[in-house]
Design a protein around this motif. Structure first.
Motif, mmCIF file in Angstrom:
data_model
loop_
_atom_site.group_PDB
_atom_site.id
_atom_site.type_symbol
_atom_site.label_atom_id
_atom_site.label_comp_id
_atom_site.label_asym_id
_atom_site.label_seq_id
_atom_site.Cartn_x
_atom_site.Cartn_y
_atom_site.Cartn_z
ATOM 1 N N HIS A 4 1.603 4.415 -2.584
ATOM 2 C CA HIS A 4 1.478 5.863 -2.334
ATOM 3 C C HIS A 4 2.668 6.602 -2.933
ATOM 4 O O HIS A 4 2.517 7.606 -3.627
ATOM 5 N N ASP A 12 -5.750 7.785 -0.326
ATOM 6 C CA ASP A 12 -5.914 6.480 -0.975
ATOM 7 C C ASP A 12 -6.532 6.560 -2.369
ATOM 8 O O ASP A 12 -6.467 5.592 -3.128
ATOM 9 N N ASP A 72 0.317 7.978 6.759
ATOM 10 C CA ASP A 72 -0.981 7.561 6.260
ATOM 11 C C ASP A 72 -1.863 7.075 7.398
ATOM 12 O O ASP A 72 -1.431 7.033 8.556
ATOM 13 N N HIS A 117 0.800 -1.217 0.000
ATOM 14 C CA HIS A 117 0.000 0.000 0.000
ATOM 15 C C HIS A 117 0.848 1.290 0.000
ATOM 16 O O HIS A 117 0.598 2.208 -0.784
HETATM 17 FE FE FE Z 1 -3.261 4.903 2.337
#
Ligand code: FE
Ligand code: ZN
Ligand code: ZN
Length: 756
Positions: A496, A739, A516, A492
């Motif tokens: 980013h 996101d 995050d 993840h």
């Molecule tokens: Fe995120």
């Protein structure tokens, strides 16, 4: 000397967003103005022009092409080549050579100044016409069924043009030449006011007038916008706004307010030049800005924070309404929490029939739903919080063509999807949190739409590593059903970092701060405070926040006090904690603290996390700013509201074996008396940590990505430091930093992997 010897002829190929944006008439008018001959047409790659005439005029033509193209176009490349003079006698627009599957879909654009002037001109035939538009403005994405973008492929197909409109449509000198949604009072869509049983109670201007009177009486109504319905009420009426909140089951999350003019928007806010430009831009996004002290808006619009989201009326219908009302309206997506925006009357009345008093609708179908975009300004940078109407679908050009078709499915929150094919990366508008059945259906529908637009079947599909994400399940199912599809699972926070790299086309190694909420880490814990050295092939996790436990898992994400308690458990004994006099401890019964301590000790539903977003939650709880959240990101906003920029102190921190330790900060915060001190010092400390780490890698540019960088004060402080200390940095401005950007990052990784 013969004419041929002083005349020249060039073939000019323009690529980018050059179709369906008035490019050919622009070329046509420009060529005629300069006395040039030749032709222009669309082909599979863009626009092709041949121009013939005096060299000087040709130079002027090429210059103007670059410097003042139509407002909705984007030129990615211009190729020119001198060819033999043919002796043409005029300039013409030729039929398109082929309808290209790669024509980009343009986003919906706010009504332009020229149209606005016409609709307010009593002598104009479109006076007060609620659907006025031209080549430079109006609906696009929301009305397109399939490509190419021609009227029969849109929901305007149901309306046949009257003679007057057809004349404008076919005249290359008219600013409505080939404006697909062209229409007028005589031939276009009509506005209706619907009662709750769906019957029409008024039409046209009478419908608008009656709706106004309901709003002025404090009622909630629904209005059909470009990409979906809004719930609307008087933004200056506290009782009306509070009622809307109760009905929508949205206790505290800020509501957006729509104004008719920038002058009126300024009456409630302090706008910087950059914010004013954004509000007035052709996209007309919601811009999150500072409230002023006038308190003209109902307090419930944005309770507890010093910000408010404003936008300007972006359709002629909204303009008509607001000019009549003479006051701003709350305009929030019509949906129940966690569900997608509603686009048809029937669903609206079924789901929200008990909430609204009437519905202002019109008889043109919304083909593709699209929310409002949300942006803010930090220093002078635009930060994209939600990319939708006006900005999306967004295409980013690639330097060379890809051989494979790649589909990236994004994250579970703020989902968007991205497609890679040819030399394009295309990002869908914001789809939303995939936490309800309806939301997952909306995700699948959007996916089908994009596949249909581009005749796209993925050969590679990219998803997050999180095993529980809907998108991961979906990707795995696809790969299982179709063995030719290759599946890539990507971490993840690396995604980013890659999202930022994709926006800037970076291929070099970077030092990425991925701060995050929570994302699934390679070690199975929940990351979110990561410093990565990353390039397009790989990454190394060089620093991360000392982890703590989210007691109760998902429940902890909604209850900052559980996170704060977890930090206390890391440092103090249960007996010490129970004796503490701080807002976190005081928010619990002692018995609750004991139960949570047992969960903590035995690791019962207490996953470890290194998330900076969750650290914000802990700080919000310890200072008494928030114990339970009404919406995601609330603690960050509340902390920011407390910040005093005169406080420049920081807390101590340590980095041991790459782990950024918050323990020294925790004990300092416990001894602090003022919320304001904590808020400022906490953010200053994060800033110092980032700058200090950046100095350790002077050869690497800094990348900032992740939900924490929605925090304006943090970003402003960082950019100031970066500039002062000459640290090279990149921060997303045209794609979502939260996101919503994950799909883009996933796509960028896959296309490099596939190119190897
Ligand atoms: Fe995120
Ligand atoms: Zn216009
Ligand atoms: Zn007409």
């Amino acid at each position: 000397m013969s004419v041929a010897s002083i005349y020249k002829r060039y073939r000019v190929k323009v690529s980018g967003i050059v179709q369906g944006v008035g490019f050919r008439p622009f070329v046509y008018q420009l060529a005629r103005e300069l006395g040039l001959r030749g032709f222009v047409f669309n082909d599979g790659d863009g626009v092709v022009v041949e121009i013939e005439g005096e060299e000087l005029s040709i130079q002027r033509f090429k210059e103007k092409l670059r410097t003042s193209p139509p407002p909705l176009s984007r030129i990615d490349s211009v190729n020119e080549q001198e060819v033999a003079v043919l002796g043409d006698t005029g300039f013409v627009i030729q039929e398109s050579k082929q309808s290209s599957a790669e024509t980009m879909v343009s986003p919906d654009i706010a009504v332009c100044d020229a149209c606005r002037e016409e609709m307010n001109d009593i002598s104009n035939r479109r006076y007060h016409y609620p659907f006025i538009n031209c080549t430079d403005c109006g609906p696009r994405y929301s009305i397109i069924e399939s490509l190419p973008y021609d009227r029969p492929n849109t929901s305007m197909a149901a309306f046949s043009m009257c003679e007057a409109c057809a004349k404008e449509y076919n005249d290359p000198n008219d600013r409505r030449y080939h404006a697909q949604p062209i229409s007028c009072h005589d031939c276009g869509p009509r506005v209706s006011l619907l009662d709750l049983d769906g019957s029409v109670s008024a039409q046209d201007i009478e419908a608008v007038n009656r709706l106004c009177s309901l709003i002025l009486h404090g009622k909630t109504v629904a209005i059909k916008g470009l990409g979906g319905f809004h719930l609307v009420c008087d933004a200056t009426n506290e009782e009306a706004v509070a009622q809307l909140r109760r009905d929508k089951r949205r206790p505290t999350k800020p509501l957006a307010v729509m104004f008719d003019t920038i002058e009126n928007a300024k009456r409630v806010s302090c706008l910087s030049d950059a914010e004013e430009l954004l509000l007035c831009s052709k996209e007309h996004p919601i811009v999150v800005v500072q409230k002023n002290d006038e308190n003209l808006l109902a307090p419930s619009v944005a309770p507890g924070i010093d910000r408010v989201g404003l936008f300007l009326a972006y359709t002629p219908l909204h303009i008509l309404l607001l000019e009549k009302l003479g006051r701003p309206i709350v305009a929030t997506s019509a949906n129940l929490s966690d569900e997608p925006i509603i686009t048809d009357e029937k669903t609206l009345l079924t789901k929200l029939g008990t909430v609204v008093h009437a519905v202002l609708s019109y008889d043109r179908k919304i083909v593709n739903a699209c929310d409002d975009s949300v942006v803010q300004v930090a220093s002078t940078e635009k930060i994209m919080l939600r990319m939708a109407r006006g900005y999306a679908p967004k295409s980013l050009p690639l330097p060379k063509k890809m051989s494979n078709k790649i589909l990236a499915l994004g994250a579970n929150q703020k989902n968007s999807i991205a497609l890679g094919f040819g030399d394009h990366m295309i990002i869908s508008p914001h789809i939303g949190d995939l936490v309800s059945l309806d939301a997952v259906e909306y995700f699948e529908r959007t996916l089908e739409t994009f596949k249909r637009f581009y005749g796209f079947e993925p050969e590679v599909v990219v998803c997050d590593k999180h095993p529980g994400y809907e998108t991961t399940l979906w990707a795995k199912k696809l790969a299982k059903e179709r063995l030719s599809v290759r599946l890539i699972e990507l971490q993840h926070h690396y995604a980013h970092a890659l999202a930022c790299m994709a926006e800037y086309g970076l291929n070099e190694p970077v030092l990425a701060f991925c701060f995050d909420g929570t994302g699934y880490g390679d070690d199975g814990t929940l990351w979110g405070g990561e410093v990565l050295i990353a390039d397009t092939q790989k990454y190394e996790r060089v620093n991360y926040l000392r982890s703590f436990k989210l007691i109760g898992g998902e429940k902890a994400v909604k209850e900052p006090r559980r996170i704060a308690l977890s930090l206390l458990f890391e440092c103090y004994s249960l007996d010490e904690i129970i004796l503490m006099d701080n807002p976190t401890v005081k928010s619990f019964e002692h018995s609750e603290i004991k139960i949570l301590h047992t969960m903590y000790q035995r690791n019962l539903n207490a996953p470890a996390s290194s998330s900076v977003g969750r650290l914000f939650d802990a700080v919000a709880s310890l200072t008494g700013i928030a114990q339970v959240l009404g919406y995601e990101g609330e603690s960050g906003l509340l902390i920011e509201t407390e910040v005093h920029s005169e406080i420049t102190d920081t807390y101590d921190y340590k980095i041991v074996d790459g782990i950024i330790d918050w323990k020294p900060m925790l004990s300092a915060i416990l001894n602090e008396a003022s919320q304001k001190d904590v808020a400022a010092k906490f953010i200053n400390t994060l800033c110092t940590i980032i700058v200090d780490i950046a100095h350790k890698y002077p050869e690497l540019p800094v990348v900032l990505s992740g939900g924490v960088f929605q925090n304006r004060y943090l970003v402003e402080q960082l950019l100031k430091q970066f500039k002062k200390e000459r640290i090279r940095y990149y921060i997303q401005t045209d794609t979502p930093i939260n996101d919503g950007g994950i799909a883009l990052g996933q796509l960028y990784y896959a296309l490099h992997k596939e190119q190897k």
